[in-house]
Design a protein around this motif. Structure first.
Motif, PDB file in Angstrom:
ATOM      1  N   ASP A  43       1.628  -3.924   8.838  1.00  0.00           N
ATOM      2  CA  ASP A  43       1.909  -2.834   7.907  1.00  0.00           C
ATOM      3  C   ASP A  43       2.379  -3.467   6.600  1.00  0.00           C
ATOM      4  OD1 ASP A  43       1.394  -0.764   9.778  1.00  0.00           O
ATOM      5  OD2 ASP A  43       3.403  -1.001  10.606  1.00  0.00           O
ATOM      6  N   TRP A  44       1.700  -3.124   5.490  1.00  0.00           N
ATOM      7  CA  TRP A  44       2.027  -3.767   4.214  1.00  0.00           C
ATOM      8  C   TRP A  44       3.478  -3.563   3.828  1.00  0.00           C
ATOM      9  CZ3 TRP A  44       3.736  -0.773   0.221  1.00  0.00           C
ATOM     10  CH2 TRP A  44       3.466   0.593   0.291  1.00  0.00           C
ATOM     11  N   TRP A  45       4.036  -2.413   4.141  1.00  0.00           N
ATOM     12  CA  TRP A  45       5.422  -2.141   3.755  1.00  0.00           C
ATOM     13  C   TRP A  45       6.406  -2.955   4.575  1.00  0.00           C
ATOM     14  CZ3 TRP A  45       2.068   1.325   5.957  1.00  0.00           C
ATOM     15  CH2 TRP A  45       2.331   1.722   7.255  1.00  0.00           C
ATOM     16  N   ASP A  50      11.596  -4.819   0.254  1.00  0.00           N
ATOM     17  CA  ASP A  50      11.977  -3.753  -0.673  1.00  0.00           C
ATOM     18  C   ASP A  50      12.228  -4.345  -2.056  1.00  0.00           C
ATOM     19  OD1 ASP A  50      11.818  -2.053   1.455  1.00  0.00           O
ATOM     20  OD2 ASP A  50      13.975  -1.667   1.600  1.00  0.00           O
ATOM     21  N   VAL A  56       2.039  -0.492  -7.310  1.00  0.00           N
ATOM     22  CA  VAL A  56       1.302  -0.185  -6.089  1.00  0.00           C
ATOM     23  C   VAL A  56       0.134   0.696  -6.500  1.00  0.00           C
ATOM     24  CG1 VAL A  56       1.330   0.956  -3.846  1.00  0.00           C
ATOM     25  CG2 VAL A  56       3.329  -0.345  -4.593  1.00  0.00           C
ATOM     26  N   THR A  65       2.064   6.918   2.099  1.00  0.00           N
ATOM     27  CA  THR A  65       1.968   5.719   1.264  1.00  0.00           C
ATOM     28  C   THR A  65       2.881   5.803   0.053  1.00  0.00           C
ATOM     29  OG1 THR A  65      -0.297   5.259   1.951  1.00  0.00           O
ATOM     30  CG2 THR A  65       0.416   4.280  -0.113  1.00  0.00           C
ATOM     31  N   ARG A  68       6.491   5.146   0.982  1.00  0.00           N
ATOM     32  CA  ARG A  68       6.681   3.722   1.324  1.00  0.00           C
ATOM     33  C   ARG A  68       6.633   2.862   0.065  1.00  0.00           C
ATOM     34  NH1 ARG A  68       2.912   5.158   5.778  1.00  0.00           N
ATOM     35  NH2 ARG A  68       4.214   5.361   7.627  1.00  0.00           N
ATOM     36  N   ALA A  69       5.720   3.208  -0.844  1.00  0.00           N
ATOM     37  CA  ALA A  69       5.571   2.430  -2.063  1.00  0.00           C
ATOM     38  C   ALA A  69       6.842   2.448  -2.903  1.00  0.00           C
ATOM     39  CB  ALA A  69       4.394   2.961  -2.881  1.00  0.00           C
ATOM     40  N   THR A  71       9.916   2.386  -2.104  1.00  0.00           N
ATOM     41  CA  THR A  71      10.941   1.414  -1.695  1.00  0.00           C
ATOM     42  C   THR A  71      10.529  -0.032  -2.000  1.00  0.00           C
ATOM     43  OG1 THR A  71      10.100   1.272   0.568  1.00  0.00           O
ATOM     44  CG2 THR A  71      11.792   2.925   0.143  1.00  0.00           C
ATOM     45  N   GLN A  72       9.227  -0.273  -2.136  1.00  0.00           N
ATOM     46  CA  GLN A  72       8.756  -1.636  -2.395  1.00  0.00           C
ATOM     47  C   GLN A  72       8.823  -1.989  -3.876  1.00  0.00           C
ATOM     48  OE1 GLN A  72       8.819  -1.004   0.902  1.00  0.00           O
ATOM     49  NE2 GLN A  72       8.152  -3.091   0.905  1.00  0.00           N
ATOM     50  N   THR A  79       3.790   3.416  -9.412  1.00  0.00           N
ATOM     51  CA  THR A  79       2.917   3.745  -8.297  1.00  0.00           C
ATOM     52  C   THR A  79       1.899   4.756  -8.745  1.00  0.00           C
ATOM     53  OG1 THR A  79       2.800   4.471  -6.009  1.00  0.00           O
ATOM     54  CG2 THR A  79       4.422   5.552  -7.368  1.00  0.00           C
TER      55      THR A  79
END
Length: 79
Positions: A43-45, A50, A56, A65, A68-69, A71-72, A79
């Motif tokens: 999983d990419w995340w 973080d 993204v 997605t 999740r994005a 937080t990254q 995003t």
């Protein structure tokens, strides 16, 4: 994702990370990807920490997605 890889490199991205299958890793690297995360086994995340990426670019639209994005992304990321 091939367009995203090429656009990121054209706009000066220092490191382009993409998701895909291991079978497509050579193709993605030929386009300019620096790292491929095999979406069949990772999983990419979970692979990315973080706050570690600036952009993204989602080409799949998988449910969750966007959340999740967020937080990254680094502060000021997109995003």
């Amino acid at each position: 994702s091939s367009v995203g890889i090429q656009m990121a490199k054209a706009f000066g991205a220092k490191k382009v990370i993409t998701t895909g299958s291991a079978a497509n890793s050579h193709y993605c690297r030929a386009l300019g990807a620096d790292q491929l995360i095999d979406h069949h086994s990772q999983d990419w995340w979970a692979v990315l920490g973080d706050g570690t990426v600036d952009v993204v670019y989602d080409t799949v639209g998988q449910d969750g997605t966007g959340a999740r994005a967020m937080t990254q992304l680094r502060d000021g990321g997109f995003t």
